[in-house]
Design a protein around this motif. Structure first.
Motif, mmCIF file in Angstrom:
data_model
loop_
_atom_site.group_PDB
_atom_site.id
_atom_site.type_symbol
_atom_site.label_atom_id
_atom_site.label_comp_id
_atom_site.label_asym_id
_atom_site.label_seq_id
_atom_site.Cartn_x
_atom_site.Cartn_y
_atom_site.Cartn_z
ATOM 1 N N LYS A 185 42.998 77.161 76.086
ATOM 2 C CA LYS A 185 43.860 76.419 75.170
ATOM 3 C C LYS A 185 45.236 77.068 75.206
ATOM 4 O O LYS A 185 45.413 78.216 74.815
ATOM 5 N N ASN B 114 52.856 71.794 71.982
ATOM 6 C CA ASN B 114 51.621 71.052 71.769
ATOM 7 C C ASN B 114 50.450 71.796 72.410
ATOM 8 O O ASN B 114 50.515 72.155 73.590
ATOM 9 N N TYR C 275 44.649 66.992 75.566
ATOM 10 C CA TYR C 275 45.181 67.579 74.341
ATOM 11 C C TYR C 275 44.065 68.301 73.593
ATOM 12 O O TYR C 275 42.887 67.949 73.702
ATOM 13 N N ALA C 276 44.422 69.301 72.826
ATOM 14 C CA ALA C 276 43.446 70.001 72.010
ATOM 15 C C ALA C 276 42.875 69.044 70.954
ATOM 16 O O ALA C 276 43.545 68.097 70.540
ATOM 17 N N PRO C 277 41.639 69.263 70.533
ATOM 18 C CA PRO C 277 41.007 68.305 69.600
ATOM 19 C C PRO C 277 41.785 68.103 68.316
ATOM 20 O O PRO C 277 41.747 67.009 67.743
ATOM 21 N N GLU C 278 42.490 69.129 67.832
ATOM 22 C CA GLU C 278 43.170 68.987 66.546
ATOM 23 C C GLU C 278 44.343 68.013 66.591
ATOM 24 O O GLU C 278 44.772 67.514 65.540
ATOM 25 N N ILE C 279 44.883 67.727 67.770
ATOM 26 C CA ILE C 279 46.002 66.780 67.846
ATOM 27 C C ILE C 279 45.692 65.613 68.783
ATOM 28 O O ILE C 279 46.555 64.775 69.029
#
Length: 339
Positions: free
Chosen positions: A152, A159, A260-264
């Protein structure tokens, strides 16, 4: 440290046959007495006690394997050609990465005689390692694929993105691999993670304005998603520069996962959907305006009907509603007068 390749002949089989023959003679001498009893029996007994020592110098190499030999702490040389060799029995094979297993093609178990990965805590002795039976000290010269876990990393816009790479590599200099670094496999894995972070933070995930990814001071359209080949090549060059002293050649690097990372991820998906809708609407409006212009021009050229400015505005409004609407229009037929 420079690699020194040993040009020894594959003389392991004659030595093996000779030692076995001498053992048989010693065994026969212990049963049957020939000549001087004392002298022959002493020689036979001595050979039965130390005759196994030459077997320690028998080494078998398969294709694309190498063996780094040391004698009392000094580097003797490297065997690289396949064959059955006899070397100094007191030479020992040296490979500090023999017990290290990574997520790669070359580190697989081939039976119970292979090493089960031991604890990696500093200061732990070999006697405290569980599951270790024998260690294969040979160094593989084959092309192997390292697939590290996903990382990550924040792109140049901040981002968080998740990215994974696969690196094709091989050992080219065995002396550098075992003597210049403590563990060349772990060293390669750490350098891959470091190079991945250094390169990814230069690029945005998608094309962004006013971003310079080449370092020339000019904005460009480089991105992780659109320039994956260039990004992979830069990662490969970065890793090669770091592992040159470890005798490792990086053949290729490929991006295996990018998101993209799961949070965004959900927010960025909505952003992409909105951008796609805007682009589609823009195309629809441009086409509708062109069709309305063409209709008015054709009507004027053929003199089908003469419309004043108010009627033209009403006609343009109706045509744009019909052409730009996302549902089928319901026509209304005017059977009365034009005015």
């Amino acid at each position: 440290m420079t690699e020194k390749i040993l040009k020894s002949k594959s003389n392991g089989m004659p030595v093996l046959i000779l030692t076995i023959a001498l053992y048989l003679l010693a065994a026969l001498e212990s049963v049957f007495v020939f000549g001087d009893i004392t002298a022959l029996r002493m020689v036979a007994f001595a050979w039965l006690c130390v005759g196994w020592i030459p077997w320690m110098g028998l080494k078998v190499l398969k294709p694309q394997e190498a063996l780094v030999l040391t004698l009392f702490g000094n580097y003797v040389g490297t065997l690289r050609e396949p064959g059955f060799y006899f070397v100094n029995p007191f030479c020992t094979a040296f490979n500090p990465a023999a017990g290290t297993k990574l997520s790669q093609s070359g580190d697989v178990d081939n039976g119970p005689s292979k090493v089960i990965l031991a604890t990696a805590e500093s200061g732990s002795s070999s006697a405290s390692r569980s599951g270790v039976q024998t260690q294969n000290k040979k160094i593989s010269l084959k092309i192997m694929t390292l697939n590290n876990s996903r990382q990550k990393v924040n792109d140049c816009l901040g981002n968080p993105v998740e990215i994974g790479i696969a690196v094709m590599w091989r050992v080219t200099d065995t002396a550098k691999a075992v003597f210049n670094v403590d563990n060349y496999k772990e060293y390669l894995s750490l350098q891959c993670d470091s190079a991945l972070r250094n390169i990814v933070r230069i690029y945005p995930y998608d094309v962004a304005p006013n971003v310079d990814t080449t370092g020339d001071g000019l904005a460009d359209e480089g991105s992780l998603r659109g320039s994956s080949e260039i990004v992979a090549q830069r990662i490969r060059d970065e890793i090669q520069q770091k592992v040159e002293n470890a005798g490792i050649e990086i053949l290729e690097a490929r991006i295996t996962y990018l998101a993209y990372a799961p949070e965004i991820a959900a927010v960025m998906l909505q952003r992409q959907q909105a951008s796609a809708i805007i682009d589609a609407r823009k195309m629809i409006v441009d086409g509708a305006v062109g069709m309305v212009e063409m209709a008015l021009e054709r009507l004027n050229e053929n003199q089908v009907v003469t419309l004043d400015e108010e009627r033209k505005a009403a006609m343009v409004s109706n045509l744009l509603v019909v052409l730009c609407g996302n549902r089928d229009a319901q026509p209304i037929v005017n059977s009365g007068s034009l005015y």
